[in-house]
Design a protein around this motif. Structure first.
Motif, PDB file in Angstrom:
ATOM      1  N   MET A  83       0.842  -1.198   0.000  1.00 59.19           N
ATOM      2  CA  MET A  83       0.000   0.000   0.000  1.00 59.19           C
ATOM      3  C   MET A  83       0.877   1.248   0.000  1.00 59.19           C
ATOM      4  O   MET A  83       1.804   1.333   0.796  1.00 59.19           O
ATOM      5  N   PRO A  84       0.613   2.191  -0.896  1.00 60.58           N
ATOM      6  CA  PRO A  84       1.323   3.465  -0.773  1.00 60.58           C
ATOM      7  C   PRO A  84       0.977   4.071   0.585  1.00 60.58           C
ATOM      8  O   PRO A  84      -0.190   4.373   0.824  1.00 60.58           O
ATOM      9  N   PRO A  85       1.951   4.187   1.478  1.00 64.25           N
ATOM     10  CA  PRO A  85       1.591   4.610   2.837  1.00 64.25           C
ATOM     11  C   PRO A  85       1.113   6.051   2.862  1.00 64.25           C
ATOM     12  O   PRO A  85       1.855   6.947   2.489  1.00 64.25           O
ATOM     13  N   PRO A  86      -0.127   6.280   3.252  1.00 63.19           N
ATOM     14  CA  PRO A  86      -0.587   7.663   3.348  1.00 63.19           C
ATOM     15  C   PRO A  86       0.163   8.391   4.457  1.00 63.19           C
ATOM     16  O   PRO A  86       0.646   7.761   5.405  1.00 63.19           O
ATOM     17  N   ASN A  87       0.249   9.694   4.320  1.00 57.66           N
ATOM     18  CA  ASN A  87       0.875  10.491   5.374  1.00 57.66           C
ATOM     19  C   ASN A  87       0.122  10.290   6.673  1.00 57.66           C
ATOM     20  O   ASN A  87      -1.109  10.288   6.683  1.00 57.66           O
ATOM     21  N   VAL A  88       0.873  10.166   7.741  1.00 54.67           N
ATOM     22  CA  VAL A  88       0.245   9.947   9.044  1.00 54.67           C
ATOM     23  C   VAL A  88      -0.605  11.153   9.445  1.00 54.67           C
ATOM     24  O   VAL A  88      -1.529  11.050  10.236  1.00 54.67           O
ATOM     25  N   THR A  89      -0.318  12.290   8.827  1.00 58.76           N
ATOM     26  CA  THR A  89      -1.116  13.490   9.113  1.00 58.76           C
ATOM     27  C   THR A  89      -2.348  13.561   8.230  1.00 58.76           C
ATOM     28  O   THR A  89      -3.146  14.482   8.355  1.00 58.76           O
ATOM     29  N   GLY A  90      -2.470  12.607   7.311  1.00 57.06           N
ATOM     30  CA  GLY A  90      -3.466  12.748   6.269  1.00 57.06           C
ATOM     31  C   GLY A  90      -4.888  12.514   6.737  1.00 57.06           C
ATOM     32  O   GLY A  90      -5.135  11.908   7.768  1.00 57.06           O
ATOM     33  N   SER A  91      -5.819  13.018   5.942  1.00 60.04           N
ATOM     34  CA  SER A  91      -7.191  12.592   6.118  1.00 60.04           C
ATOM     35  C   SER A  91      -7.704  12.256   4.731  1.00 60.04           C
ATOM     36  O   SER A  91      -7.243  12.783   3.728  1.00 60.04           O
ATOM     37  N   TRP A 128      -1.716  -7.686   1.508  1.00 60.76           N
ATOM     38  CA  TRP A 128      -1.810  -6.249   1.183  1.00 60.76           C
ATOM     39  C   TRP A 128      -1.202  -5.552   2.384  1.00 60.76           C
ATOM     40  O   TRP A 128      -1.799  -5.534   3.461  1.00 60.76           O
ATOM     41  N   GLN A 129      -0.009  -5.042   2.190  1.00 64.27           N
ATOM     42  CA  GLN A 129       0.800  -4.513   3.280  1.00 64.27           C
ATOM     43  C   GLN A 129       0.439  -3.058   3.570  1.00 64.27           C
ATOM     44  O   GLN A 129       0.713  -2.183   2.743  1.00 64.27           O
ATOM     45  N   PRO A 130      -0.175  -2.788   4.725  1.00 71.25           N
ATOM     46  CA  PRO A 130      -0.562  -1.405   5.017  1.00 71.25           C
ATOM     47  C   PRO A 130       0.462  -0.666   5.873  1.00 71.25           C
ATOM     48  O   PRO A 130       1.384  -1.273   6.425  1.00 71.25           O
ATOM     49  N   GLY A 131       0.262   0.615   5.989  1.00 72.17           N
ATOM     50  CA  GLY A 131       1.098   1.408   6.869  1.00 72.17           C
ATOM     51  C   GLY A 131       0.967   2.884   6.574  1.00 72.17           C
ATOM     52  O   GLY A 131       0.213   3.285   5.686  1.00 72.17           O
ATOM     53  N   THR A 132       1.696   3.663   7.341  1.00 76.02           N
ATOM     54  CA  THR A 132       1.667   5.112   7.150  1.00 76.02           C
ATOM     55  C   THR A 132       3.081   5.653   7.086  1.00 76.02           C
ATOM     56  O   THR A 132       4.042   5.008   7.505  1.00 76.02           O
ATOM     57  N   ASP A 133       3.168   6.842   6.544  1.00 80.40           N
ATOM     58  CA  ASP A 133       4.448   7.506   6.329  1.00 80.40           C
ATOM     59  C   ASP A 133       4.614   8.609   7.370  1.00 80.40           C
ATOM     60  O   ASP A 133       3.660   9.329   7.663  1.00 80.40           O
ATOM     61  N   HIS A 134       5.823   8.756   7.892  1.00 78.80           N
ATOM     62  CA  HIS A 134       6.013   9.752   8.963  1.00 78.80           C
ATOM     63  C   HIS A 134       5.969  11.186   8.451  1.00 78.80           C
ATOM     64  O   HIS A 134       5.826  12.121   9.231  1.00 78.80           O
ATOM     65  N   ALA A 135       6.083  11.358   7.124  1.00 81.26           N
ATOM     66  CA  ALA A 135       5.846  12.665   6.499  1.00 81.26           C
ATOM     67  C   ALA A 135       6.548  13.807   7.216  1.00 81.26           C
ATOM     68  O   ALA A 135       5.905  14.696   7.778  1.00 81.26           O
ATOM     69  N   GLY A 136       7.886  13.768   7.195  1.00 79.72           N
ATOM     70  CA  GLY A 136       8.722  14.684   7.967  1.00 79.72           C
ATOM     71  C   GLY A 136       8.225  16.101   8.114  1.00 79.72           C
ATOM     72  O   GLY A 136       7.796  16.524   9.194  1.00 79.72           O
TER      73      GLY A 136
END
Length: 885
Positions: free
Chosen positions: A40-48, A76-84
RNA sequence: GGGCGUGUAGCUCAGUGGGAGAGCACUUCCUUGACAUGGAAGGGGUCGUAGGUUCAAUCCCUGCCACGCCCA
């Protein structure tokens, strides 16, 4: 008993919980099934959640569910991005509300606050993905700042450094004066801006009254000029090359150099050279050994390198002052309006300043080679294919990647400096100390580099870092390379290209076999959705209003390759209605006691009706399967939609009614079983696209005995089920009914009025078909009886004549008809048939056509001609009977 | 300036080398025992434009026009 409509709001959360509880989402590394993996393209952890996410995750979820049902062991590998930068900005904003500045808080405390924020608010986006029905393996959820992923980052950094592929360099970077960090080329957005072109006269040294005029869009940077460039071929300036000018507002003498960069057709043909504040000028300066004078501080205010009166001024204030001073000294020749591209930071929104700093770089050119090669030889394939051009274009012209950021939230660079500036790059502080000891023969104090890495550096490792790399885990061996990456074209450069580089480098193999690029979701007028335009359609609001399945089906149906998705709410409403339609078909089945019979074999069905619907379903299933295999999501949605509504509901259900209420017990039983069987297969086929309503219907259809649909097998329907004879027969019945309805409507026969009919001139097949389906035809065409008669003549004054393929029907209106109107109707029909015959005759009369066209094409025309001729002669006969030619 | 893409019904879009399609909107009619979030019928398009290839072009090729996106 099913309710009258599906209630998504009540049912979706219950079903989702049941799925999660059942373990249906989890992969099984120990299974003997073939693995299938999507990262999964990790969405930004700040995202909505926005519509782009909704489309992206719907398509991934379709593939995930489809392959899972087809018996693959799916991860299907999920996760989020820390989005510096994005995350740091969010937390800084929160701190500001408490009147706290991160600098007074200190780095360690600040990082603590970020983690605290993540714990409290970081789950928003993944919660939202759940309400889309997404079915990734949540038990394996990862975060790009997890310890394991951080270890991967350190290892990659150190090994690239030791190979010389990561290095430190002093050059111009894109500096964000608000965020106080460097950003990469990709994080800079060029915006077309209306500005001015100022013509400034620089006095030539030793030639009083002689000037060279330079044209510039950024007068304030002249204080850092160290040269003036003219084109070597420019006759106007050739004689001045090598001379010096006095830099206005200063006392500095700077040379006039000859350089191709100066475009004789633009501006005055002469340009000022500011090597420390312009990327082009930097290169010119390097070619001519011009000094670099940095005139800005990190806030883009003028520093001590400029004359005193300008020091401390903001760049925009300085521009005004410089222009005023030039004007006052008569050196401002003229000003022209000019449109230019101005670089803005995509996060901060302020104008980016080229600034001279020390940063860390990746030699992307070198890493790109293997990635380019992989796509060239087809190890990774882009769908649609044309995106490979975009990929190649970028990769073949790739620039050094600036990876250091002057912020706190992110992976801190594993580099330590000795007091003399010597750098030790190691995975741990201990290793760095050991290296320093080896280098100096004694312990020295080390200071860690304060910078962190570009967020995309860790995302680039996502396909393998999430599987446990650098450890050799069973998951890594099993699921890498992943099968498909589903993403939007806007991050081909940011992410796809970098994953390709890192995957090829560290795994020796591409990270994914296929890259499916989907389009952008726009509003119904084709405009990009944005907050400022106020045209954002919130997926969660849509889910709340129409149900998740309606949104998913809409996005799927609109996701044609190579085209943007323009989302109109009317479409969503239409597909919500589709879910209702399916629901009510099931309700019909339930009311008629159509129950799934495990022993039922559609291949053994006796009734043409049932053979036909089984074959039609098989055809739709084959089409949907092929389409999903080819990533033609819209085609799969289309095939299933048309079968469900246009074939099953519109015709089969109607046809089944007289059978289900009829006296033939065997026919009833078979039709009940067929209805249940078709619906059972249909909810399987629709499940990847509409998981909720299908799961709920499956529960009812299977009486709770079928297990969860999400875990069921994809229907492998045999093409043998497609019965050509049954299709021809039922298609004829459909056409007959449609034709009678059309004529009735045209002749204003009230819909409720049942009328008698006579049939004549029928062929052998048609006679048998009509006899077999007499009850269906009577019901749907609203006829009392269909009497076979020997001849149509004499047509009575109260009969209208319906010409169908292979037969003539007379509808008895039991009263005088309007002969004039009837004549006009038949004449219009005859005219259309004649026009068609003319076209066919032209073709068949063409010797070239007969000689060169495929035999099938010629035969087809002959058949059509025969049919049209038969129809025409019936129409002519019909007209003759009522006395009109 | 370079690259990519798109022009098909009022709107949003499928589609195919040989008979122009869907959804929505529109008109007329229908509360028939799955569904009015429904049913029946209907109107509406020289498939952007000019050439070329072909027996045959909305579809393949070329030019042009318009629009969109990416890069410089």
């Amino acid at each position: 008993m099913l309710d009258k409509t599906f209630d998504p709001g009540a049912i979706e959360p219950v079903i989702y919980a049941a799925w999660e509880k059942s373990g249906a989402f989890a992969c099984d590394p120990k299974s003997s099934k073939r693995p299938y993996c999507i990262a999964m393209p990790p969405p930004n952890v700040t995202g909505s959640l926005h519509m782009g996410h909704a489309l992206n995750h719907t398509l991934q979820d379709i593939l995930t569910r489809f392959e899972r049902m087809r018996g693959r062991d799916v991860l299907w590998q999920p996760g989020t991005d820390h989005a510096g930068i994005a995350t740091q900005m969010v937390v800084e904003r929160n701190l500001a509300a408490e009147n706290i500045d991160r600098r007074t808080l200190g780095r360690a405390k600040f990082i603590e606050r970020v983690w605290q924020w993540k714990a409290e608010s970081g789950g928003t986006i993944t919660r939202q993905l759940r309400s889309l029905g997404a079915s990734p393996d949540w038990s394996r959820e990862r975060f790009t700042m997890d310890e394991g992923l951080s270890a991967a980052v350190r290892k990659v950094f150190v090994s690239l450094y030791k190979e010389g592929l990561i290095y430190r360099d002093k050059r111009l970077v894109n500096w964000d004066p608000k965020l106080h960090t460097a950003v990469s080329d990709l994080e800079v957005e060029s915006r077309e801006t209306k500005g001015s072109l100022w013509y400034i006269k620089y006095p030539v040294v030793g030639r009083d009254g002689t000037f060279i005029t330079v044209a510039t869009t950024r007068p304030e940077t002249m204080l850092g000029d160290t040269g003036v460039a003219v084109n070597p071929e420019d006759e106007r300036y050739k004689h001045l090359i090598g001379k010096n000018v006095v830099l206005p507002l200063t006392t500095r003498h700077i040379p006039i150099v000859a350089d191709e960069h100066a475009d004789p057709t633009a501006g005055s043909g002469a340009v000022k050279i500011t090597p420390a504040h312009d990327f082009n000028d930097f290169e010119v300066g390097r070619r001519h050994n011009l000094p670099l004078i940095n005139i800005f501080d990190r806030d883009a205010k003028l520093n001590d390198s400029v004359p005193e009166r300008y020091r401390g001024m903001d760049r925009f204030a300085a521009r005004k002052q410089v222009l005023a001073d030039l004007e006052a000294s008569g050196l401002l020749e003229k000003t022209e309006p000019h449109t230019l591209m101005v670089p803005y930071g995509d996060r901060s929104g302020v104008v980016i300043e080229p600034w001279l700093t020390d940063q860390w770089y990746v030699n992307a050119k070198e890493l790109a080679k293997a990635a380019i090669d992989a796509v060239e030889r087809g190890a990774t394939v882009f769908v649609p294919r044309q995106w490979e051009n975009t990929f190649f274009e970028w990769m073949r012209n790739i620039q050094p990647w600036c990876i250091s950021r002057q912020i706190w939230w992110g992976h801190q660079i594993p580099a330590w400096y000795a007091p003399d500036g010597f750098v030790f790059v190691e995975e741990t502080e201990e290793a760095a100390k050991a290296a320093a000891r080896a280098h100096y023969g004694e312990d020295v104090a080390l200071r860690r580099d304060e910078d962190v890495l570009d967020t995309w550096f860790s995302s680039a490792l996502w396909p393998f870092s999430t599987l446990g790399w650098p450890d050799a885990t069973p998951e890594l061996a099993r699921y890498y390379p992943t099968d498909v990456l589903v993403t939007g074209f806007d991050i081909i450069f940011f992410w796809v290209a970098r994953m390709m580089m890192m995957g090829c480098k560290f795994m020796g193999e591409v990270p994914f076999r296929t890259v499916y690029i989907h389009a952008l979701v726009r509003d119904e007028r084709g405009q990009k959705m944005s907050k400022s335009k106020g045209n954002i359609v919130d997926p969660l609001a849509i889910v709340g209003k129409y149900g998740c399945d309606a949104l998913r089906f809409t996005l799927t149906a609109l996701a044609a390759q190579g085209r943007d998705v323009k989302l109109a709410e009317s479409r969503i409403e239409g597909y919500r209605n589709f879910a209702t339609k399916l629901w009510n078909a099931a309700r019909f089945a339930e009311m008629n006691e159509c129950k799934l019979d495990p022993k039922f074999d559609p291949a053994k069905a006796k009734l043409r009706l049932n053979k036909w619907i089984a074959g039609s379903l098989a055809q739709a299933a084959l089409r949907a399967t092929e389409a999903l295999e080819a990533f033609e999501f819209n085609a799969a949605a289309d095939a299933l939609y048309h079968f469900t509504w246009g074939t099953f509901c519109d015709w089969y259900v109607e046809f089944s009614k007289p059978v289900l209420t009829g006296a033939d017990e065997a026919a009833r039983a078979e039709t009940r079983a067929t209805t249940a069987w078709v619906l059972g297969r249909l909810v399987h086929l629709l499940h990847p696209i509409m998981p909720f309503v299908t799961e709920e219907l499956w529960k009812h259809l299977a009486g709770g005995q079928g297990g969860l649909l999400i875990k069921s097998q994809w229907p492998a329907l045999d093409a043998e089920l497609i019965d050509r004879d049954a299709s021809a027969e039922m298609d004829w019945v459909v056409a007959l009914i449609a034709q009678i309805r059309t004529v009735r409507a045209e002749m204003n026969v009230p819909p409720a009025q049942e009328i008698a009919a006579y049939v004549t001139e029928a062929g052998g097949d048609e006679t048998a078909w009509l006899a077999r389906h007499d009850a269906l035809v009577r019901r749907l065409a609203r006829l009392t009886r269909i009497h076979p008669v020997a001849t149509a003549a004499p047509a009575k004054q109260n009969t209208i004549q319906v010409v169908v393929e292979g037969a003539l029907l007379l509808l008895d209106l039991a009263g005088a008809i309007d002969v004039g109107k009837e004549r006009a109707r038949l004449q219009k029909e005859a005219k259309n048939v004649r026009a068609e015959l003319d076209k066919i005759a032209a073709k068949l009369g063409n010797e070239q056509f007969l000689a060169k066209a495929k035999a099938e094409a010629v035969d087809e025309q002959r058949e059509r001609q025969a049919e049209a001729r038969a129809a025409l002669s019936r129409l002519d006969a019909a007209l003759a009977r009522i006395g009109g030619a």
